[in-house]
Design an enzyme around this catalytic site. Sequence first.
Site, PDB file in Angstrom:
ATOM      1  N   HIS A  72       0.870  -1.193   0.000  1.00  0.00           N
ATOM      2  CA  HIS A  72       0.000   0.000   0.000  1.00  0.00           C
ATOM      3  C   HIS A  72       0.898   1.232   0.000  1.00  0.00           C
ATOM      4  O   HIS A  72       1.687   1.415   0.929  1.00  0.00           O
ATOM      5  CB  HIS A  72      -0.902   0.009   1.239  1.00  0.00           C
ATOM      6  CG  HIS A  72      -1.865  -1.147   1.294  1.00  0.00           C
ATOM      7  ND1 HIS A  72      -3.099  -1.122   0.676  1.00  0.00           N
ATOM      8  CD2 HIS A  72      -1.758  -2.365   1.870  1.00  0.00           C
ATOM      9  CE1 HIS A  72      -3.717  -2.279   0.894  1.00  0.00           C
ATOM     10  NE2 HIS A  72      -2.922  -3.060   1.614  1.00  0.00           N
ATOM     11  N   ARG A  76      -0.339   4.568  -0.734  1.00  0.00           N
ATOM     12  CA  ARG A  76      -1.084   5.750  -0.219  1.00  0.00           C
ATOM     13  C   ARG A  76      -1.075   6.981  -1.111  1.00  0.00           C
ATOM     14  O   ARG A  76      -1.502   8.047  -0.667  1.00  0.00           O
ATOM     15  CB  ARG A  76      -0.592   6.151   1.176  1.00  0.00           C
ATOM     16  CG  ARG A  76      -0.515   5.023   2.189  1.00  0.00           C
ATOM     17  CD  ARG A  76      -1.846   4.360   2.429  1.00  0.00           C
ATOM     18  NE  ARG A  76      -1.789   3.472   3.582  1.00  0.00           N
ATOM     19  CZ  ARG A  76      -2.525   2.380   3.703  1.00  0.00           C
ATOM     20  NH1 ARG A  76      -3.369   2.022   2.745  1.00  0.00           N
ATOM     21  NH2 ARG A  76      -2.443   1.641   4.781  1.00  0.00           N
ATOM     22  N   HIS A  96      -9.100 -10.313  -0.730  1.00  0.00           N
ATOM     23  CA  HIS A  96      -8.959 -10.108   0.714  1.00  0.00           C
ATOM     24  C   HIS A  96     -10.098 -10.918   1.335  1.00  0.00           C
ATOM     25  O   HIS A  96     -11.254 -10.492   1.306  1.00  0.00           O
ATOM     26  CB  HIS A  96      -9.074  -8.606   1.009  1.00  0.00           C
ATOM     27  CG  HIS A  96      -9.222  -8.249   2.441  1.00  0.00           C
ATOM     28  ND1 HIS A  96      -8.255  -7.550   3.126  1.00  0.00           N
ATOM     29  CD2 HIS A  96     -10.211  -8.477   3.336  1.00  0.00           C
ATOM     30  CE1 HIS A  96      -8.656  -7.366   4.380  1.00  0.00           C
ATOM     31  NE2 HIS A  96      -9.854  -7.919   4.528  1.00  0.00           N
ATOM     32  N   HIS A 124      -2.762 -12.396   2.005  1.00  0.00           N
ATOM     33  CA  HIS A 124      -2.462 -12.589   3.432  1.00  0.00           C
ATOM     34  C   HIS A 124      -3.206 -13.744   4.127  1.00  0.00           C
ATOM     35  O   HIS A 124      -3.993 -13.516   5.037  1.00  0.00           O
ATOM     36  CB  HIS A 124      -2.656 -11.287   4.225  1.00  0.00           C
ATOM     37  CG  HIS A 124      -3.874 -10.454   3.861  1.00  0.00           C
ATOM     38  ND1 HIS A 124      -5.155 -10.957   3.796  1.00  0.00           N
ATOM     39  CD2 HIS A 124      -3.974  -9.141   3.561  1.00  0.00           C
ATOM     40  CE1 HIS A 124      -5.984  -9.981   3.470  1.00  0.00           C
ATOM     41  NE2 HIS A 124      -5.299  -8.880   3.316  1.00  0.00           N
ATOM     42  N   ASN A 146      -5.197  -6.395   9.704  1.00  0.00           N
ATOM     43  CA  ASN A 146      -6.312  -7.149   9.149  1.00  0.00           C
ATOM     44  C   ASN A 146      -5.800  -8.019   7.990  1.00  0.00           C
ATOM     45  O   ASN A 146      -5.299  -7.466   7.016  1.00  0.00           O
ATOM     46  CB  ASN A 146      -7.375  -6.159   8.641  1.00  0.00           C
ATOM     47  CG  ASN A 146      -8.606  -6.864   8.147  1.00  0.00           C
ATOM     48  OD1 ASN A 146      -8.746  -8.079   8.286  1.00  0.00           O
ATOM     49  ND2 ASN A 146      -9.519  -6.103   7.554  1.00  0.00           N
ATOM     50  N   ASP A 203       2.068  -6.810   2.519  1.00  0.00           N
ATOM     51  CA  ASP A 203       0.923  -6.015   2.991  1.00  0.00           C
ATOM     52  C   ASP A 203       1.418  -4.764   3.726  1.00  0.00           C
ATOM     53  O   ASP A 203       0.837  -4.350   4.734  1.00  0.00           O
ATOM     54  CB  ASP A 203      -0.021  -6.842   3.871  1.00  0.00           C
ATOM     55  CG  ASP A 203      -1.387  -6.168   4.034  1.00  0.00           C
ATOM     56  OD1 ASP A 203      -1.600  -5.088   3.457  1.00  0.00           O
ATOM     57  OD2 ASP A 203      -2.239  -6.733   4.755  1.00  0.00           O
ATOM     58  N   HIS A 255       0.510   3.937   8.180  1.00  0.00           N
ATOM     59  CA  HIS A 255      -0.568   4.726   8.793  1.00  0.00           C
ATOM     60  C   HIS A 255       0.030   5.856   9.606  1.00  0.00           C
ATOM     61  O   HIS A 255       1.080   5.691  10.243  1.00  0.00           O
ATOM     62  CB  HIS A 255      -1.443   3.855   9.694  1.00  0.00           C
ATOM     63  CG  HIS A 255      -2.345   2.938   8.930  1.00  0.00           C
ATOM     64  ND1 HIS A 255      -3.340   3.398   8.092  1.00  0.00           N
ATOM     65  CD2 HIS A 255      -2.396   1.596   8.862  1.00  0.00           C
ATOM     66  CE1 HIS A 255      -3.959   2.358   7.547  1.00  0.00           C
ATOM     67  NE2 HIS A 255      -3.407   1.251   7.983  1.00  0.00           N
ATOM     68  N   PRO A 290      -5.983  -0.600  10.899  1.00  0.00           N
ATOM     69  CA  PRO A 290      -5.187  -1.830  10.854  1.00  0.00           C
ATOM     70  C   PRO A 290      -4.080  -1.736   9.803  1.00  0.00           C
ATOM     71  O   PRO A 290      -4.280  -1.161   8.746  1.00  0.00           O
ATOM     72  CB  PRO A 290      -6.222  -2.882  10.449  1.00  0.00           C
ATOM     73  CG  PRO A 290      -7.222  -2.121   9.619  1.00  0.00           C
ATOM     74  CD  PRO A 290      -7.224  -0.694  10.116  1.00  0.00           C
TER      75      PRO A 290
HETATM   76  O1  DOR Z   1      -4.184  -4.390   7.853  1.00  0.00           O
HETATM   77  C1  DOR Z   1      -4.535  -4.059   6.736  1.00  0.00           C
HETATM   78  N1  DOR Z   1      -4.291  -2.819   6.256  1.00  0.00           N
HETATM   79  N2  DOR Z   1      -5.203  -4.927   5.979  1.00  0.00           N
HETATM   80  C2  DOR Z   1      -5.760  -4.580   4.809  1.00  0.00           C
HETATM   81  O2  DOR Z   1      -6.370  -5.408   4.194  1.00  0.00           O
HETATM   82  C3  DOR Z   1      -5.660  -3.194   4.310  1.00  0.00           C
HETATM   83  C4  DOR Z   1      -4.495  -2.521   4.886  1.00  0.00           C
HETATM   84  C5  DOR Z   1      -4.523  -1.028   4.695  1.00  0.00           C
HETATM   85  O3  DOR Z   1      -4.821  -0.550   3.603  1.00  0.00           O
HETATM   86  O4  DOR Z   1      -4.184  -0.307   5.648  1.00  0.00           O
HETATM   87 ZN    ZN Z   2      -6.095  -7.160   2.839  1.00  0.00          ZN
END
Ligand code: DOR
Ligand code: ZN
Length: 445
Positions: free
Chosen positions: A68, A70, A187, A240, A286, A313, A317, A331
């Site tokens: 990810h 962002r 997912h 995952h 997650n 993954d 954040h 998450p």
């Molecule tokens: O922990 C997670 N964060 N699981 C996900 O499926 C999405 C991801 C996120 O985009 O932050």
């Molecule tokens: Zn995911």
Amino acid sequence: MADATDGDTRVSLLLRAVRPYGEGDPVDIAVRDGVIVAIGAGLDVEADEVVDGAGGVVLPGFVDLHTHLREPGREDTETIETGSAAAALGGYTAVFAMANTDPVADTAVLTDHVWARGQQVGLVDVHPVGAITVGLGGERLAELGAMADGVAGVRMFSDDGKCVHDPLLMRRALEYARGLDVLIAQHAEEPRLTVGAIAHEGPQASRLGLAGWPRSAEESIVARDAILARDAGARVHICHASTSGTVELLRWAKAQGIAITAEVTPHHLLLDDSRLQTYDPVNKVNPPLRESSDCAALRAALAEGVIDCVATDHAPHAAQDKCCEFAVARPGMLGLQTALSVVVATMVAPADGGAPGLDWRGVARVMSERPAQIVGLPDQGRPVDVGEPATLTVVDPDASWTVRADDLASIAENSPFDGMTLPARVTATVLRGRITAFDGKVRPL
Ligand code: DOR
Ligand code: ZN
């Protein structure tokens, strides 16, 4: 000595003293025009640049099917530039950037932009993942064909972050994907079973008073999608994988000849829900951290090939989305710069003294070759050999380092490995003959 220098002894890059797949005595690797032209001990060539591999292990560059980044939308936590730096420093030469940006990557305009920006930065090939449904809404299919036909040539689609839970929509997505020869990555989370859920459903969540996310939420979707893929004659990839039950379902589905593949994250290999004791949201992810028996099953499945590959993954954040109460924290965990070390700690030289599940050939398989095959990248995950692309990662297998989240290249700092001392370190990354990272520093274009 393998040699394709054709009498011309000038090369662009010479990697001195490296051990392909950690086997045999150190050799030199000569590179010209992005291609390996010679491999041998003490090569007598002139090079524009010489890099001392110091006897390290050389592997094909790593490929991450699940990142990810962002951008667009949350550039305060990661951009294509900072995420590319983290990837190069982690030994990656290709990453797949998930579609759950803002706006969502559900049109060719967006996916082409992500690809172009990644090429402009030049540290790693950033392949956009297209959304399966418009706005990740789970109601209407996005224009998969237009994204696949764009400049980025999108080859993987996912609503990751959300599950495509409507079985009819998932069926249609698989049918279109088959026609387009692209990959659907799921997912796996039945949302009706995870309403309000924030931690793995088990004794630990009960003790801590955290609402539980049952294994069945994942496994019911894995089973369903295996059957939908079978009937659509399509391929499906499970993001995952986190439970021992998912491992058994994958084993069953593969034995039926179903074209199902799966990834496991470094954090699900190493960490379990005993970490939740402190209520620190850095451990919220997650799918959630499961039990130690799940970690053991995931490691065994990766060693055996029932789980195909490792994917990070990587989920940056912001502090304000993590440094808050567990229930409302976002998450996700950083992963790109620590993945190799966690794979070594769990699979190659297990810290608990257990038997190794993988040797360095195995690491090449799960970090590079299988992911490249799964998504159909012709120039990645190739053998370390003459005539092959010089897209490589050099690892110091004897290094040990202490992770400092604020020293990582990502803008966000949510690494669950902060403060841990981990084995092995990436010392150099080479993309098509160009060094993208060396000795802890990136070299952008
Ligand atoms: O922990 C997670 N964060 N699981 C996900 O499926 C999405 C991801 C996120 O985009 O932050
Ligand atoms: Zn995911």
